[in-house]
Design a protein around this motif. Sequence first.
Motif, PDB file in Angstrom:
ATOM      1  N   CYS A   1      23.402   1.866  -0.411  1.00 20.52           N
ATOM      2  CA  CYS A   1      23.192   2.628  -1.810  1.00 20.52           C
ATOM      3  C   CYS A   1      23.203   4.257  -1.042  1.00 20.52           C
ATOM      4  N   ALA A   2      23.973   4.944  -1.696  1.00 20.71           N
ATOM      5  CA  ALA A   2      24.253   6.520  -1.246  1.00 20.71           C
ATOM      6  C   ALA A   2      22.871   7.234  -1.484  1.00 20.71           C
ATOM      7  N   VAL A   3      21.904   6.917  -2.627  1.00 15.18           N
ATOM      8  CA  VAL A   3      20.542   7.545  -2.498  1.00 15.18           C
ATOM      9  C   VAL A   3      19.497   7.027  -1.742  1.00 15.18           C
ATOM     10  N   CYS A   4      19.131   5.853  -1.842  1.00 11.03           N
ATOM     11  CA  CYS A   4      18.034   5.027  -1.268  1.00 11.03           C
ATOM     12  C   CYS A   4      18.356   4.554   0.184  1.00 11.03           C
ATOM     13  N   GLY A   5      19.775   3.984   0.526  1.00  9.81           N
ATOM     14  CA  GLY A   5      19.973   3.500   1.595  1.00  9.81           C
ATOM     15  C   GLY A   5      19.907   1.847   1.698  1.00  9.81           C
ATOM     16  N   PHE A   6      19.434   1.340   0.454  1.00  8.66           N
ATOM     17  CA  PHE A   6      19.511  -0.196   0.408  1.00  8.66           C
ATOM     18  C   PHE A   6      20.482  -0.816   0.323  1.00  8.66           C
ATOM     19  N   HIS A   7      20.372  -2.159   1.420  1.00  8.00           N
ATOM     20  CA  HIS A   7      21.637  -2.919   1.704  1.00  8.00           C
ATOM     21  C   HIS A   7      21.687  -3.804   0.588  1.00  8.00           C
ATOM     22  N   ASP A   8      22.805  -3.649  -0.361  1.00  9.25           N
ATOM     23  CA  ASP A   8      23.010  -4.689  -1.380  1.00  9.25           C
ATOM     24  C   ASP A   8      24.648  -4.940  -1.271  1.00  9.25           C
TER      25      ASP A   8
ATOM     26  N   ILE B   1      34.565   8.964  -9.668  1.00 13.21           N
ATOM     27  CA  ILE B   1      33.316   8.021  -9.054  1.00 13.21           C
ATOM     28  C   ILE B   1      32.509   9.236  -8.028  1.00 13.21           C
ATOM     29  N   ARG B   2      31.531   9.120  -8.035  1.00 12.45           N
ATOM     30  CA  ARG B   2      30.575  10.082  -7.114  1.00 12.45           C
ATOM     31  C   ARG B   2      30.234   9.307  -5.810  1.00 12.45           C
ATOM     32  N   GLY B   3      29.792   8.252  -6.023  1.00 12.28           N
ATOM     33  CA  GLY B   3      29.431   7.281  -4.969  1.00 12.28           C
ATOM     34  C   GLY B   3      28.881   6.018  -5.353  1.00 12.28           C
ATOM     35  N   LEU B   4      28.425   4.996  -4.445  1.00  7.34           N
ATOM     36  CA  LEU B   4      28.374   3.881  -4.821  1.00  7.34           C
ATOM     37  C   LEU B   4      26.877   3.677  -4.777  1.00  7.34           C
ATOM     38  N   LEU B   5      25.917   3.300  -5.705  1.00  7.83           N
ATOM     39  CA  LEU B   5      24.458   3.353  -6.006  1.00  7.83           C
ATOM     40  C   LEU B   5      23.896   1.454  -6.230  1.00  7.83           C
ATOM     41  N   CYS B   6      22.766   1.508  -5.896  1.00 12.43           N
ATOM     42  CA  CYS B   6      22.217   0.289  -6.195  1.00 12.43           C
ATOM     43  C   CYS B   6      21.943   0.276  -7.636  1.00 12.43           C
ATOM     44  N   LYS B   7      21.650  -0.845  -8.207  1.00 13.15           N
ATOM     45  CA  LYS B   7      21.211  -0.625  -9.664  1.00 13.15           C
ATOM     46  C   LYS B   7      20.263  -0.042  -9.924  1.00 13.15           C
ATOM     47  N   SER B   8      19.025   0.019  -9.146  1.00 13.24           N
ATOM     48  CA  SER B   8      17.877   0.771  -9.592  1.00 13.24           C
ATOM     49  C   SER B   8      18.159   2.159  -9.342  1.00 13.24           C
ATOM     50  N   CYS B   9      18.804   2.618  -8.484  1.00 11.33           N
ATOM     51  CA  CYS B   9      19.143   4.162  -8.369  1.00 11.33           C
ATOM     52  C   CYS B   9      19.856   4.549  -9.525  1.00 11.33           C
TER      53      CYS B   9
END
Length: 173
Positions: free
Chosen positions: A76-83, A97-105
Amino acid sequence: MELREIRDAGFAELERRRAERLDAREPECWSWAPEIPLDRIADEYGWSADDFTPRFQERDEQALRIVFAAWHGRRCAVCGFHDRRLVDDHDHDTGLIRGLLCKSCNGREPHDDGLFRKYRERPPALILGIHLRYYDPWHGWAQPRAIDPNQLDNHPAYALAAKLGERLQQNDA
């Protein structure tokens, strides 16, 4: 003071502290190396570097999407979580598109002005210089919003430019 007021004051203080922590952090993607290892990416996706590199340099959409996903490395581009199930975050004003994020972010992004404000100012697409249109399987390609010239002063980009101009004037004084 009533118990309810004490409880509400406690919640307000916790929220203020959480916002300060988010303001102090930077998006994880800011710490990632901005270099794009085209040889490694081409090999990973079963291409030869001699075939893949020109496609990337010619801004072929498939090559750009491969590079964008590979650079994120399922993080995730914000929190770094691997998903494995990252979602495309896009700017509703531009349709890009700005980036790839986890669903939470991705769910918190429009509601936070701390960490996510920083992310919006310099997202992965800007870091890499990649421009990709957002595609929604239900609605198709995202279209840039039409901005009424009378509302330009309210547009976030103009607000940011105004703040920058104020800072520059303060530094000159």
